[in-house]
Motif scaffolding. Structure first.
Motif, PDB file in Angstrom:
ATOM      1  N   ARG A  45       0.829  -1.202   0.000  1.00 48.03           N
ATOM      2  CA  ARG A  45       0.000   0.000   0.000  1.00 48.03           C
ATOM      3  C   ARG A  45       0.863   1.252   0.000  1.00 48.03           C
ATOM      4  NH1 ARG A  45      -4.520   0.146  -1.884  1.00 48.03           N
ATOM      5  NH2 ARG A  45      -4.868   2.111  -0.812  1.00 48.03           N
ATOM      6  N   ASP A  46       0.379   2.273  -0.696  1.00 50.02           N
ATOM      7  CA  ASP A  46       1.034   3.585  -0.655  1.00 50.02           C
ATOM      8  C   ASP A  46       0.595   4.262   0.641  1.00 50.02           C
ATOM      9  OD1 ASP A  46       1.898   6.217  -0.988  1.00 50.02           O
ATOM     10  OD2 ASP A  46       1.585   6.145  -3.171  1.00 50.02           O
ATOM     11  N   ASN A  47       1.582   4.627   1.466  1.00 48.20           N
ATOM     12  CA  ASN A  47       1.294   5.185   2.786  1.00 48.20           C
ATOM     13  C   ASN A  47       0.528   6.498   2.708  1.00 48.20           C
ATOM     14  OD1 ASN A  47       1.343   4.792   5.493  1.00 48.20           O
ATOM     15  ND2 ASN A  47       3.376   5.651   5.835  1.00 48.20           N
ATOM     16  N   ASN A  48       0.632   7.182   1.548  1.00 43.53           N
ATOM     17  CA  ASN A  48      -0.020   8.490   1.413  1.00 43.53           C
ATOM     18  C   ASN A  48      -1.503   8.360   1.032  1.00 43.53           C
ATOM     19  OD1 ASN A  48       2.399   9.736   2.013  1.00 43.53           O
ATOM     20  ND2 ASN A  48       3.052   9.723  -0.149  1.00 43.53           N
ATOM     21  N   LYS A  49      -1.910   7.146   0.606  1.00 38.05           N
ATOM     22  CA  LYS A  49      -3.305   6.959   0.166  1.00 38.05           C
ATOM     23  C   LYS A  49      -4.012   6.023   1.158  1.00 38.05           C
ATOM     24  CE  LYS A  49      -2.138   7.404  -4.727  1.00 38.05           C
ATOM     25  NZ  LYS A  49      -1.962   6.682  -5.987  1.00 38.05           N
ATOM     26  N   PRO A  50      -5.072   6.503   1.790  1.00 38.46           N
ATOM     27  CA  PRO A  50      -5.771   5.624   2.744  1.00 38.46           C
ATOM     28  C   PRO A  50      -6.495   4.473   2.022  1.00 38.46           C
ATOM     29  CG  PRO A  50      -7.009   7.642   2.416  1.00 38.46           C
ATOM     30  CD  PRO A  50      -5.718   7.812   1.647  1.00 38.46           C
ATOM     31  N   ILE A  51      -6.735   3.384   2.755  1.00 42.00           N
ATOM     32  CA  ILE A  51      -7.473   2.235   2.179  1.00 42.00           C
ATOM     33  C   ILE A  51      -8.940   2.635   2.059  1.00 42.00           C
ATOM     34  CG2 ILE A  51      -8.213  -0.154   2.628  1.00 42.00           C
ATOM     35  CD1 ILE A  51      -5.638  -0.548   4.208  1.00 42.00           C
ATOM     36  N   ASN A  52      -9.521   2.484   0.871  1.00 44.81           N
ATOM     37  CA  ASN A  52     -10.954   2.791   0.715  1.00 44.81           C
ATOM     38  C   ASN A  52     -11.797   1.512   0.858  1.00 44.81           C
ATOM     39  OD1 ASN A  52     -10.712   1.421  -1.680  1.00 44.81           O
ATOM     40  ND2 ASN A  52     -10.607   3.267  -2.946  1.00 44.81           N
ATOM     41  N   VAL A  53     -13.133   1.700   0.822  1.00 41.69           N
ATOM     42  CA  VAL A  53     -14.071   0.567   1.027  1.00 41.69           C
ATOM     43  C   VAL A  53     -13.858  -0.512  -0.023  1.00 41.69           C
ATOM     44  CG1 VAL A  53     -16.496  -0.112   1.005  1.00 41.69           C
ATOM     45  CG2 VAL A  53     -15.813   1.961   2.182  1.00 41.69           C
ATOM     46  N   LEU A  54     -13.663  -0.124  -1.278  1.00 40.81           N
ATOM     47  CA  LEU A  54     -13.524  -1.108  -2.363  1.00 40.81           C
ATOM     48  C   LEU A  54     -12.315  -2.007  -2.124  1.00 40.81           C
ATOM     49  CD1 LEU A  54     -14.352   1.129  -5.454  1.00 40.81           C
ATOM     50  CD2 LEU A  54     -15.807  -0.600  -4.411  1.00 40.81           C
ATOM     51  N   THR A  55     -11.175  -1.343  -1.709  1.00 41.10           N
ATOM     52  CA  THR A  55      -9.963  -2.120  -1.434  1.00 41.10           C
ATOM     53  C   THR A  55     -10.181  -3.039  -0.241  1.00 41.10           C
ATOM     54  OG1 THR A  55      -8.717  -0.202  -2.199  1.00 41.10           O
ATOM     55  CG2 THR A  55      -7.474  -1.926  -1.082  1.00 41.10           C
ATOM     56  N   GLY A  56     -10.871  -2.517   0.777  1.00 39.66           N
ATOM     57  CA  GLY A  56     -11.151  -3.324   1.973  1.00 39.66           C
ATOM     58  C   GLY A  56     -11.979  -4.562   1.640  1.00 39.66           C
ATOM     59  N   ILE A  57     -13.010  -4.347   0.835  1.00 45.74           N
ATOM     60  CA  ILE A  57     -13.868  -5.486   0.433  1.00 45.74           C
ATOM     61  C   ILE A  57     -13.035  -6.493  -0.358  1.00 45.74           C
ATOM     62  CG2 ILE A  57     -15.826  -6.161  -1.023  1.00 45.74           C
ATOM     63  CD1 ILE A  57     -17.171  -3.503  -0.222  1.00 45.74           C
ATOM     64  N   ASP A  58     -12.180  -5.954  -1.260  1.00 40.07           N
ATOM     65  CA  ASP A  58     -11.295  -6.804  -2.059  1.00 40.07           C
ATOM     66  C   ASP A  58     -10.448  -7.715  -1.159  1.00 40.07           C
ATOM     67  OD1 ASP A  58     -11.625  -6.706  -4.704  1.00 40.07           O
ATOM     68  OD2 ASP A  58      -9.781  -5.615  -5.167  1.00 40.07           O
ATOM     69  N   TYR A  59      -9.752  -7.080  -0.199  1.00 36.79           N
ATOM     70  CA  TYR A  59      -8.848  -7.833   0.681  1.00 36.79           C
ATOM     71  C   TYR A  59      -9.625  -8.880   1.495  1.00 36.79           C
ATOM     72  CZ  TYR A  59      -5.237  -4.243  -0.223  1.00 36.79           C
ATOM     73  OH  TYR A  59      -4.316  -3.413  -0.806  1.00 36.79           O
ATOM     74  N   TRP A  60     -10.784  -8.426   2.038  1.00 36.54           N
ATOM     75  CA  TRP A  60     -11.589  -9.314   2.896  1.00 36.54           C
ATOM     76  C   TRP A  60     -12.088 -10.541   2.128  1.00 36.54           C
ATOM     77  CZ3 TRP A  60     -17.200  -9.936   3.192  1.00 36.54           C
ATOM     78  CH2 TRP A  60     -17.630 -10.618   4.349  1.00 36.54           C
ATOM     79  N   LEU A  61     -12.649 -10.277   0.929  1.00 39.50           N
ATOM     80  CA  LEU A  61     -13.185 -11.393   0.128  1.00 39.50           C
ATOM     81  C   LEU A  61     -12.077 -12.334  -0.315  1.00 39.50           C
ATOM     82  CD1 LEU A  61     -15.904  -9.576  -2.030  1.00 39.50           C
ATOM     83  CD2 LEU A  61     -16.309 -11.251  -0.214  1.00 39.50           C
ATOM     84  N   ASP A  62     -10.914 -11.788  -0.730  1.00 40.87           N
ATOM     85  CA  ASP A  62      -9.796 -12.659  -1.140  1.00 40.87           C
ATOM     86  C   ASP A  62      -9.419 -13.603  -0.006  1.00 40.87           C
ATOM     87  OD1 ASP A  62      -9.060 -12.425  -3.770  1.00 40.87           O
ATOM     88  OD2 ASP A  62      -8.024 -10.515  -3.479  1.00 40.87           O
ATOM     89  N   ASN A  63      -9.320 -13.046   1.220  1.00 39.04           N
ATOM     90  CA  ASN A  63      -8.939 -13.887   2.359  1.00 39.04           C
ATOM     91  C   ASN A  63     -10.013 -14.917   2.712  1.00 39.04           C
ATOM     92  OD1 ASN A  63      -6.557 -12.501   2.483  1.00 39.04           O
ATOM     93  ND2 ASN A  63      -6.651 -12.057   4.671  1.00 39.04           N
ATOM     94  N   LEU A  64     -11.299 -14.503   2.593  1.00 39.64           N
ATOM     95  CA  LEU A  64     -12.388 -15.458   2.873  1.00 39.64           C
ATOM     96  C   LEU A  64     -12.375 -16.600   1.868  1.00 39.64           C
ATOM     97  CD1 LEU A  64     -15.757 -13.643   3.733  1.00 39.64           C
ATOM     98  CD2 LEU A  64     -14.173 -14.763   5.279  1.00 39.64           C
ATOM     99  N   ILE A  65     -12.261 -16.243   0.575  1.00 39.90           N
ATOM    100  CA  ILE A  65     -12.294 -17.256  -0.487  1.00 39.90           C
ATOM    101  C   ILE A  65     -11.161 -18.263  -0.306  1.00 39.90           C
ATOM    102  CG2 ILE A  65     -11.951 -17.605  -2.982  1.00 39.90           C
ATOM    103  CD1 ILE A  65     -13.489 -14.881  -3.344  1.00 39.90           C
ATOM    104  N   CYS A  66      -9.954 -17.756   0.010  1.00 38.28           N
ATOM    105  CA  CYS A  66      -8.789 -18.640   0.146  1.00 38.28           C
ATOM    106  C   CYS A  66      -8.622 -19.151   1.572  1.00 38.28           C
ATOM    107  CB  CYS A  66      -7.520 -17.914  -0.295  1.00 38.28           C
ATOM    108  SG  CYS A  66      -7.560 -17.522  -2.050  1.00 38.28           S
TER     109      CYS A  66
END
Length: 1195
Positions: free
Chosen positions: A292-313
């Protein structure tokens, strides 16, 4: 079927490397979301620990191993994770081919994890969504449909112009491909370098062998567009390769994911493909790595992406590496369940669950047609999601084969059906589903391009109908709820329009939207719990068609078989040139009927040729006339189809047989045997079950020919049925004639008008079936079949034996002039005897005692016919019972006795036992009667003849059962009475003609008296033999008169006279019966006169001959007159001597009175027969009263 299933198993299942990881239930932010994941396949190496990069590491500098292929990263090494990942167009099909067991039943969705994430982010994202949706059973396949990519590709070919125009109207602007920014490529490159640094940090990279399953996605980022474009299959430019190998490999439909996961999210089961690299290390055995770029906060879309990837795997932890301008700053570890609560990226897992359920419900409710390509589209920045049926739109404008999804969908439908067929015996309720899959598959295919799949699918459709159980009803196994080829339930056509179900109306939408199947008016609706719940129903299996009889079922099977045969034949025409004809060889005529060229001798020859051909299967290779190559798919498929059609025709024939439509039955069995003939021509060897089936066909053919022979009066109707043929049958026959002349069984299936020929053909059919069972050693494996064939052989030989026997009897009847037996008769006897003998052997070989007894009985009858033939003509006055007659009657007796021995006891089969006993009794009786009436005095002494007659009569009595109550009992009683009468007459005659030997005379007198009394007793039991009773009584009177003549004393004579008069009184019952008959007759005549109908006396219903009655009455009157006169004389003389008045005087008075009345009656010639009988009855009444009044004075 091996060839067919080879198609279904083209892609080997990836279960070999299967590892199972069961996820746990996660509790996230107070909202319970159930999620579990099972890894079905993984090509990744064991999870290695990732390298923690030191702070200030510059990610802009490439590591030593950069862009070298790595098993640890898989295809993710050269791509960016998250929403920029590009999905291949047919990725779901690759997975579906590999996990065919799950398709259509267990799994709701098959897709790339990127597509699943994109759908679940619809309410949060402004980006466009374009996906192709396909339905297979209850499973939906989702693939990214890059519409602009498709247009770029088709701009060179001119295809899909209609869709291009439609798309431009839809988004209301000229379409153009957005170019990726420099920032995009910069971020992509940094992520790639970071991952290569992280895998081991030492800069070493192991090269991967070319045979690895990993798919290289282009070496440099700039080539990714080209790579994506190349993965689209050509729209069917090479039909030959497709028809030869319908596997997915030539279309790029490979399963390129590092792992395939069966993910259950709440109640949704998904087969998901993922390429996310998973590492070991940390507190958990598995983590995912993110940059992640430290200057850009994590948005909802990225959060959903990360969460779903971890759930699926099923990864419990996320490791985040933060950087500033490519310089590593720090690492942070986050648990998967904490991701929804991260700062700036809060989201509700419950809402994600609702979105998933709503989208699935929406798609399942509207993507109802199998084989159709649906397009789920949301324009960039729009809130409206629309679903289009591209197949329907495409069919309105262009060739359906321009749809690149057509072939993959068809093959998948076929493979799923194939897979279910392999398990079809486990559960018949899936038959409806299999049928729907195959019918939808066939709709997508073109015969010219895919003959193999079409032939195979049609064969499988025919296999769904069980022909080996013709007697069972079909509707017991299958639910009866319509018969739709496309939809999964009756409700699918209903599109609810209420608000709670989501609005599907498009009245307020732009004009173009009337093309949409369904619309989600606002993406916000997807977040509302159970918004589309009531629309989505889990569809039941398709209803299997209910066939209301064997004929309907077979006709369906034959329609599929015909389509399969057409497909095979058309491909043979294209793929192989027919062999050139040899000018020196005459071309055989297909419809030449050899069986008409001769009689039974010709039949024998044809049988021999047929059996010779059947026996040569182990030696010769049989070839096809059409030039099909043995071993090719056409060859194997045609064999299967021909065998199936043969079975269908067999069942049709059997059904027609039950309905007594014998002409139709013969036509169907002819077609069945023609199919079998073709099978024999093609097949190099015969399977045991095929030979057993051939036996069944020949046996049924024999049954039909026998029934035709027995129902000769309906021959015209049967001929009409036999000659009728449907177009379908003609087309199947045409396909058969491509391979053979179909004449091998012509001898068995022709409809003859000659009875003898029909019976012979029937017998030959059974013999052929028996020969096949013998030479193929199938007797032991199929004992029931063997017994059935032998039973039928025994039966037909009995029928033929009876036929020849009746012919011989007819010839005998016509023979008047010639005294000698003709050679024709002798030939017929020999034929008949030979048939009976063989039939008896058949029944004895299977221990069928009852039928063996019946045939022995018929052989006995034949011997009696032979005996009758040897008697001299009626004109010969010197007629004597000949030795030939005696010989044949004794042979007949031997056969009847054998029949009784065969049965053993009456309980075995009472009806047959009684019948054989009756025939045996009749034979003895006939022989005794002939010896008595035509005594062979030139060869034997009178005493010898009398002895033989007596013995034969007594044996006849022995087998004549007068006590058992049965329909035959009156006949037996009449026969026994006649025997006693004849024996009494014989002893009476002996007594008259005999001189000397007083002891013998006394014996004869006792025997005569005994037999007369028994005869009277039996005749009195019968109510329909008054004349016979009268005759016996008159003979008894004559016997008394004869005895009286030899007496000297008056007292002795009087006693004999009174005994004779008593016999006369006892004839009263006989006269009463005669009076009853005559009264009934006169009443009938008077009725007839009233109705102005004259009925002649010959038409009377009397059971006796009037002339005979008159004759017997005259004798009776004269004898009665004589006895009364003699009694009067004797009584008068006795009175003069004694002078006393006693009972004798009263008797004398009565006798005088009766005598006077009798003389007056006989003198009156004008009296009718009825009146005369009335007089006799009244006189007998007077005599009997007198007898009773004086205590039996007439004794």
């Amino acid at each position: 079927m091996a060839e067919l299933c080879g198609l279904g198993a083209a892609a080997s299942l990836r279960g070999d490397a299967e590892e199972t990881k069961q996820g746990s239930v996660l509790f996230l932010g107070g909202n319970e979301v159930k999620s579990s994941a099972v890894v079905k396949y993984s090509s990744a190496p064991p999870q290695a620990a990732f390298a923690w990069l030191q702070e200030k590491t510059d990610l802009k500098l490439p590591p030593a191993n950069w862009l070298r292929e790595s098993a640890k990263l898989g295809p993710a090494g050269t791509t960016v994770l998250g929403n920029n990942k590009k999905s291949t167009p047919f990725s779901s099909f690759g997975m579906a081919y590999d996990f065919i067991d799950s398709i259509g039943n267990d799994v709701d969705v098959v897709s790339d994890s990127e597509n699943i994430k994109k759908l679940l982010k619809i309410p949060y994202s402004k980006s466009h969504v374009s996906m192709a949706v396909h339905r297979i059973g209850r499973t939906l396949l989702l693939d990214e449909l890059d519409i602009q990519e498709l247009f770029m590709r088709s701009s060179q070919t001119g295809d899909w112009t209609w869709l291009k125009e439609f798309y431009q109207r839809l988004i209301d602007q000229k379409w153009q491909r957005k170019k990726k920014s420099k920032e995009h490529w910069y971020q992509k490159a940094i992520l790639s370098k970071f991952l290569y640094y992280s895998i081991n940090g030492d800069g070493a990279a192991q090269p991967v062998p070319s045979s690895s399953k990993q798919h290289e996605e282009g070496a440099v980022p700039g080539e990714s567009d080209e790579a994506g474009r190349a993965s689209w299959p050509a729209p069917f430019e090479m039909p030959s390769s497709l028809s030869e190998d319908p596997g997915a490999s030539n279309q790029g439909l490979k399963n390129d994911f590092v792992r395939n996961i069966l993910w259950t999210f709440e109640d949704i089961h998904m087969l998901v493909g993922s390429n996310m690299p998973i590492f070991g290390g940390g507190r958990y055995p598995a983590v995912s790595l993110r940059l992640r770029d430290n200057n850009k906060p994590i948005n909802v879309l990225t959060g959903i992406d990360y969460w779903l990837d971890n759930l699926i795997c099923n990864v419990p932890e996320l490791v985040m590496c933060f950087h500033v301008n490519g310089i590593v700053q720090k690492y942070e570890m986050i648990k998967t369940e904490d991701i929804p609560n991260l700062e700036n990226s809060n989201f509700s897992t419950k809402v994600i669950k609702d979105i998933a359920q709503n989208i699935l419900s929406f798609l399942k409710s509207n993507c109802t047609k199998e084989g159709h390509t649906y397009w789920l589209f949301k324009a960039s920045g729009s809130d409206i999601v629309k679903l289009y049926d591209l197949t329907t739109l495409c069919e309105e404008t262009e060739d359906k084969y321009q749809n690149p999804f057509t072939m993959p969908v068809a093959i998948l439908l076929y493979k799923v059906a194939c897979n279910m067929m392999l398990k079809k015996n486990q559960n018949k309720k899936h038959y409806g589903t299999i049928r729907t899959l195959l019918l939808n598959c066939l709709k997508l295919l073109d015969n010219g391009r895919h003959p193999q799949i079409i032939a195979s699918a049609n064969f499988m459709l025919s296999e769904l109908f069980q022909l080996d159980e013709p007697k069972k009803e079909d509707n017991t196994d299958f639910p009866i709820n319509g018969n739709s080829d496309e939809s999964y339930s009756e409700e699918e056509e209903e599109m609810p329009d209420s608000d709670e179900n989501g609005s599907y109306s498009n009245s307020s939408d732009p004009p173009d939207d009337n093309k949409a199947v369904a619309i989600i008016k606002s993406v916000g609706e997807l977040s509302v719990p159970e918004k589309y719940k009531s629309v989505h129903r889990i569809r039941p299996s398709c209803a299997f068609p209910v066939c209301h009889g064997a004929e309907e079922r077979c006709r369906l099977v034959l329609s599929y078989v015909l389509e399969g045969l057409k497909s095979v034949d058309s491909s043979v025409k294209k793929e192989s040139d027919l062999p050139a004809a040899d000018p020196s060889t005459p071309i055989p005529l297909k419809y030449e009927d050899e069986s008409t060229s001769g009689g039974p001798e010709c039949l024998e020859k044809q049988m021999a040729l047929f059996l010779d051909k059947m026996g040569s299967f182990q030696k010769d290779k049989h070839s096809s006339q059409s030039g099909m190559i043995p071993g090719s798919w056409q060859y194997k498929m045609k064999l299967q189809l021909i065998l199936k059609s043969s079975k269908a025709y067999y069942v049709l024939s059997d059904a027609a047989m039950i309905l007594q439509k014998y002409g139709r039955a013969l036509r169907y069995i002819k077609l069945a045997l023609q199919c079998h003939d073709t099978y024999c021509c093609l097949s190099a060897s015969m399977l045991p079950e095929v030979l057993v089936f051939l036996c069944q066909c020949l046996t049924l053919c024999g049954d039909i020919q026998l029934m035709l022979a027995q129902n000769a009066n309906n021959r015209a109707a049967y001929l009409e049925e036999y000659n009728y043929q449907t177009k379908e049958d003609q087309e199947i026959l045409h396909s058969l004639h491509r391979e053979s002349s179909c004449q091998v069984f012509a001898w068995a299936t022709d409809l003859s008008t000659d009875l003898e020929c029909q019976l012979s053909v029937s017998c030959k059919c059974y013999e052929a079936a028996y020969e096949i069972l013998l030479f193929s050693n199938l007797k032991k494996q199929n004992p029931e079949q063997h017994i059935q064939v032998l039973k039928r052989m025994g039966n037909i030989r009995n029928e033929i034996g009876v036929f020849y026997m009746n012919q011989a009897a007819a010839v005998q009847t016509e023979r008047v002039v010639s005294k000698n037996v003709s050679t024709t008769e002798q030939q017929l006897w020999k034929k008949s005897f030979s048939c009976f003998e063989k039939g008896i052997q058949n029944f004895e070989s299977i221990d069928d005692a009852t039928n063996a007894a019946l045939l022995l009985c018929n052989t006995g009858r034949l011997m009696r016919i032979c005996a009758q033939a040897h008697c001299a003509t009626e004109g010969d006055f010197k007629r004597e019972f000949s030795p030939e007659e005696a010989l044949y009657y004794n042979k007949a007796i031997d056969y009847y006795l054998k029949a009784l021995r065969s049965l053993g006891k009456r309980e075995m089969h009472p009806a047959v036992w009684d019948s054989v006993n009756w025939e045996l009794s009749t034979t003895y009786f006939t022989m005794a009667t002939l010896q008595q009436d035509y005594a062979p005095l030139s060869r034997k002494a009178q005493e010898q003849i009398e002895k033989e007659v007596s013995e034969a009569m007594m044996k006849s009595l022995k087998y004549c059962d007068v006590d058992t109550v049965s329909p035959r009992q009156p006949l037996c009683q009449y026969r026994a009475a006649t025997i006693h009468h004849r024996l009494a007459s014989m002893y009476h005659s002996c007594l008259r003609n005999q001189v000397g030997d007083e002891h013998l005379r006394k014996q004869h007198r006792i025997l005569a008296d005994l037999h007369y009394s028994k005869a009277v007793r039996l005749f009195q039991l019968l109510k329909d033999a008054p004349c016979e009773l009268l005759r016996v009584q008159l003979e008894r009177v004559a016997f008394a008169e004869f005895q009286m003549a030899s007496q000297n004393s008056s007292a002795g004579k009087l006693k004999t006279l009174f005994g004779a008069l008593d016999i006369m009184v006892k004839t009263k019952c006989a006269f009463q019966l005669i009076r009853k008959e005559l009264a009934a007759e006169s009443e009938q005549i008077s009725k007839g006169e009233n109705n102005a109908e004259s009925i002649s006396p010959n038409e009377s219903s009397t059971a006796f001959n009037k002339e005979e009655v008159m004759k017997l009455l005259s004798i009776f009157e004269s004898r009665m007159s004589f006895l009364l006169l003699q009694s009067i004389k004797l009584l008068t003389s006795t009175k003069k001597k004694t002078g006393s008045v006693n009972e004798e005087e009263v008797t004398l008075k009565t006798n005088k009175q009766v005598y006077s009345l009798l003389l007056r009656a006989t003198a009156n010639k004008s009296m009718t027969l009825l009146e005369r009988i009335e007089v006799i009855l009244s006189l007998l009444e007077q005599l009997s009263q007198n007898s009773e009044a004086h205590g039996g004075g007439i004794q």
